[in-house]
Design a protein around this motif. Structure first.
Motif, mmCIF file in Angstrom:
data_model
loop_
_atom_site.group_PDB
_atom_site.id
_atom_site.type_symbol
_atom_site.label_atom_id
_atom_site.label_comp_id
_atom_site.label_asym_id
_atom_site.label_seq_id
_atom_site.Cartn_x
_atom_site.Cartn_y
_atom_site.Cartn_z
ATOM 1 N N VAL A 1 10.707 -6.585 2.104
ATOM 2 C CA VAL A 1 11.022 -5.213 1.712
ATOM 3 C C VAL A 1 11.732 -5.187 0.361
ATOM 4 N N ALA A 2 12.546 -6.211 0.094
ATOM 5 C CA ALA A 2 13.299 -6.281 -1.165
ATOM 6 C C ALA A 2 12.416 -6.611 -2.356
ATOM 7 N N SER A 3 11.128 -6.885 -2.130
ATOM 8 C CA SER A 3 10.226 -7.163 -3.255
ATOM 9 C C SER A 3 9.727 -5.885 -3.917
ATOM 10 N N SER A 4 10.009 -4.735 -3.322
ATOM 11 C CA SER A 4 9.546 -3.449 -3.861
ATOM 12 C C SER A 4 10.168 -3.142 -5.217
ATOM 13 N N ALA A 5 9.328 -2.889 -6.211
ATOM 14 C CA ALA A 5 9.816 -2.551 -7.551
ATOM 15 C C ALA A 5 10.525 -1.198 -7.552
ATOM 16 N N ILE A 6 10.025 -0.261 -6.761
ATOM 17 C CA ILE A 6 10.661 1.055 -6.681
ATOM 18 C C ILE A 6 12.069 0.923 -6.116
ATOM 19 N N LEU A 7 12.197 0.192 -5.024
ATOM 20 C CA LEU A 7 13.502 -0.002 -4.400
ATOM 21 C C LEU A 7 14.471 -0.670 -5.359
ATOM 22 N N ARG A 8 14.020 -1.696 -6.050
ATOM 23 C CA ARG A 8 14.903 -2.436 -6.949
ATOM 24 C C ARG A 8 15.455 -1.554 -8.053
ATOM 25 N N GLN A 9 14.570 -0.843 -8.735
ATOM 26 C CA GLN A 9 15.008 -0.046 -9.874
ATOM 27 C C GLN A 9 15.941 1.080 -9.449
ATOM 28 N N LYS A 10 15.598 1.753 -8.366
ATOM 29 C CA LYS A 10 16.434 2.855 -7.906
ATOM 30 C C LYS A 10 17.811 2.358 -7.458
ATOM 31 N N LEU A 11 17.854 1.220 -6.766
ATOM 32 C CA LEU A 11 19.129 0.708 -6.280
ATOM 33 C C LEU A 11 20.019 0.252 -7.437
ATOM 34 N N VAL A 12 19.440 -0.399 -8.421
ATOM 35 C CA VAL A 12 20.203 -0.810 -9.603
ATOM 36 C C VAL A 12 20.799 0.412 -10.296
ATOM 37 N N ASP A 13 19.985 1.446 -10.494
ATOM 38 C CA ASP A 13 20.444 2.656 -11.170
ATOM 39 C C ASP A 13 21.570 3.331 -10.384
ATOM 40 N N ALA B 1 9.600 9.303 -0.126
ATOM 41 C CA ALA B 1 10.777 9.629 0.672
ATOM 42 C C ALA B 1 11.233 8.425 1.497
ATOM 43 N N VAL B 2 10.284 7.600 1.961
ATOM 44 C CA VAL B 2 10.624 6.381 2.699
ATOM 45 C C VAL B 2 11.445 5.452 1.810
ATOM 46 N N TYR B 3 11.006 5.284 0.569
ATOM 47 C CA TYR B 3 11.731 4.384 -0.335
ATOM 48 C C TYR B 3 13.082 4.957 -0.735
ATOM 49 N N ASN B 4 13.167 6.252 -0.883
ATOM 50 C CA ASN B 4 14.461 6.860 -1.174
ATOM 51 C C ASN B 4 15.427 6.665 -0.004
ATOM 52 N N CYS B 5 14.904 6.734 1.212
ATOM 53 C CA CYS B 5 15.730 6.496 2.399
ATOM 54 C C CYS B 5 16.247 5.058 2.409
ATOM 55 N N TYR C 1 0.830 -1.209 0.000
ATOM 56 C CA TYR C 1 0.000 0.000 0.000
ATOM 57 C C TYR C 1 0.863 1.257 0.000
ATOM 58 N N LEU C 2 1.969 1.219 0.743
ATOM 59 C CA LEU C 2 2.859 2.374 0.789
ATOM 60 C C LEU C 2 3.515 2.586 -0.571
ATOM 61 N N GLU C 3 3.863 1.504 -1.239
ATOM 62 C CA GLU C 3 4.480 1.640 -2.556
ATOM 63 C C GLU C 3 3.504 2.235 -3.565
ATOM 64 N N GLU C 4 2.231 1.865 -3.438
ATOM 65 C CA GLU C 4 1.217 2.438 -4.331
ATOM 66 C C GLU C 4 1.118 3.946 -4.136
ATOM 67 N N LEU C 5 1.178 4.386 -2.882
ATOM 68 C CA LEU C 5 1.186 5.824 -2.607
ATOM 69 C C LEU C 5 2.448 6.468 -3.169
ATOM 70 N N ALA C 6 3.574 5.795 -3.005
ATOM 71 C CA ALA C 6 4.856 6.353 -3.437
ATOM 72 C C ALA C 6 4.890 6.615 -4.940
ATOM 73 N N LYS D 1 5.731 13.113 -5.203
ATOM 74 C CA LYS D 1 6.694 13.969 -5.899
ATOM 75 C C LYS D 1 8.094 13.577 -5.428
ATOM 76 N N ASP D 2 8.802 12.903 -6.309
ATOM 77 C CA ASP D 2 10.110 12.354 -5.956
ATOM 78 C C ASP D 2 11.085 13.481 -5.626
ATOM 79 N N GLY D 3 11.618 13.457 -4.398
ATOM 80 C CA GLY D 3 12.592 14.458 -3.993
ATOM 81 C C GLY D 3 12.002 15.694 -3.363
ATOM 82 N N TYR D 4 10.681 15.779 -3.273
ATOM 83 C CA TYR D 4 10.042 16.964 -2.673
ATOM 84 C C TYR D 4 10.439 17.100 -1.209
ATOM 85 N N VAL D 5 10.442 15.974 -0.496
ATOM 86 C CA VAL D 5 10.957 15.949 0.872
ATOM 87 C C VAL D 5 11.926 14.774 0.985
#
Length: 325
Positions: free
Chosen positions: A272-284, A239-243, A190-195, A199-203
């Motif tokens: 936690v490692a199943s997050s698509a957002i986390l995976r893509q950002k970490l690879v990049d 911001a949680v996922y960026n952290c 649910y948190l990932e859906e919100l993420a 706005k990436d980087g706003y906070v």
């Protein structure tokens, strides 16, 4: 055809799996335990109670796809959190004792393994690697946040903890912030859906990595302050996922620097490692820092708690101790 039955009863999921003797997955079922809205977890006694009441359904699930009396070759179940002396958690007694009972009743071999080894096995199986005997693994969940040096022994894994959290686990960080937003526990999906709408980087939420030790209590407190200021939930969520990504990037790079290891393979497992957002950002991120580092992510369904890794470990043990006789 003969099959290995895998069983896992973790803190929040009842899992069962069947693999054939060639390592093909015939059945994989993961049923989350029920957590009341607004709660941030389950007591062990309540989780154990739910697991016990699911045993008949687990048995029926297996019996619908095979004939256990004639087609089961062995049973393998998780019996403890980690493969070290003294590792214990009540919930794993359900899979351990039920697995023993099934095997004894059918007169077939029974094998007991750890939950963490099962995660690593399922991750390596679904990610197609690492294929080397030694590699790093990061186990990120609601109950574990550990950086591990792993050696494949052929029938299991020798695991050395190199680094860990000094307070909250990554999954607790995600869940506590999510529940504060009114999301259902466990809150990751649910948190990932919100993420995705934030706005990436706003906070930003500061991260804490000191050598090979990480911390999430400070980031959690900062996230609550952002929410109290009226910052949109979507913006706090990203911001949680960026952290998390910042934490993992620095943790991995510190491990490489500290150990001076030739090992460049890193397997990431846990919910936690199943997050698509986390995976893509970490690879990049890591591609820009060190292209020689190879990240392996478990399939999202097998990154979370599951019994496929348990069944596959059972297959390795069956091949080593039964077929060779």
């Amino acid at each position: 055809m003969k099959y290995i039955l895998g069983m896992d009863t973790s803190c929040y999921t009842t899992s069962v799996a069947l693999v054939d003797l060639d390592g093909n997955v015939l059945l994989s079922r993961q049923t989350p335990l029920e957590v009341e809205l607004g709660q941030r977890g389950l007591q062990q006694s309540k989780a154990l109670f739910q697991h016990l009441h699911r045993l008949p359904d687990m048995a029926n699930e297996v019996a619908r796809v095979i004939d256990p009396k004639n087609e089961l070759a062995a049973v393998c179940a998780t019996c403890r959190p980690r493969p070290v002396e003294g590792s214990y958690m009540p919930v794993f007694m359900v899979s351990h004792l039920a697995g023993q009972a099934f095997a004894n009743m059918l007169g077939i071999p029974y094998y007991a393994v750890s939950h963490q080894e099962s995660h690593i096995q399922a991750g390596a199986f679904s990610a197609g690697g690492p294929c080397s005997q030694r590699f790093l693994a990061i186990h990120l969940s609601g109950g574990t946040s550990e950086l591990l040096k792993v050696t494949d022994t052929g029938t299991g894994f020798e695991i050395e903890i190199l680094g860990a959290t000094q307070d909250l686990h990554a999954g607790q960080f995600v869940d506590r912030v999510g529940v504060a937003m009114g999301l259902q526990f466990p809150a990751g999906a649910y948190l990932e859906e919100l993420a995705r709408r934030g706005k990436d980087g706003y906070v930003t939420i500061p991260f804490s990595v000191k050598g090979l030790t990480i911390s999430f209590s400070g980031p959690e407190a900062h996230a609550h302050r952002l929410l109290a200021r009226g910052i949109d939930k979507e913006d706090v969520a990203i911001a949680v996922y960026n952290c998390l990504v910042n934490t993992l990037e620095r943790w991995i790079l510190n491990a490489m620097d500290t150990l001076g290891m030739d090992v460049k393979d890193v397997l990431l497992v846990g919910g936690v490692a199943s997050s698509a957002i986390l995976r893509q950002k970490l690879v990049d991120r890591l591609k820009k820092r060190d292209e020689s580092i190879r990240l392996y992510f478990a399939d999202p369904l097998l990154s979370r708690d599951n019994a496929v890794g348990t069944a596959l470990l059972g297959l390795k043990l069956y091949r080593a101790y039964h077929l060779c006789k």
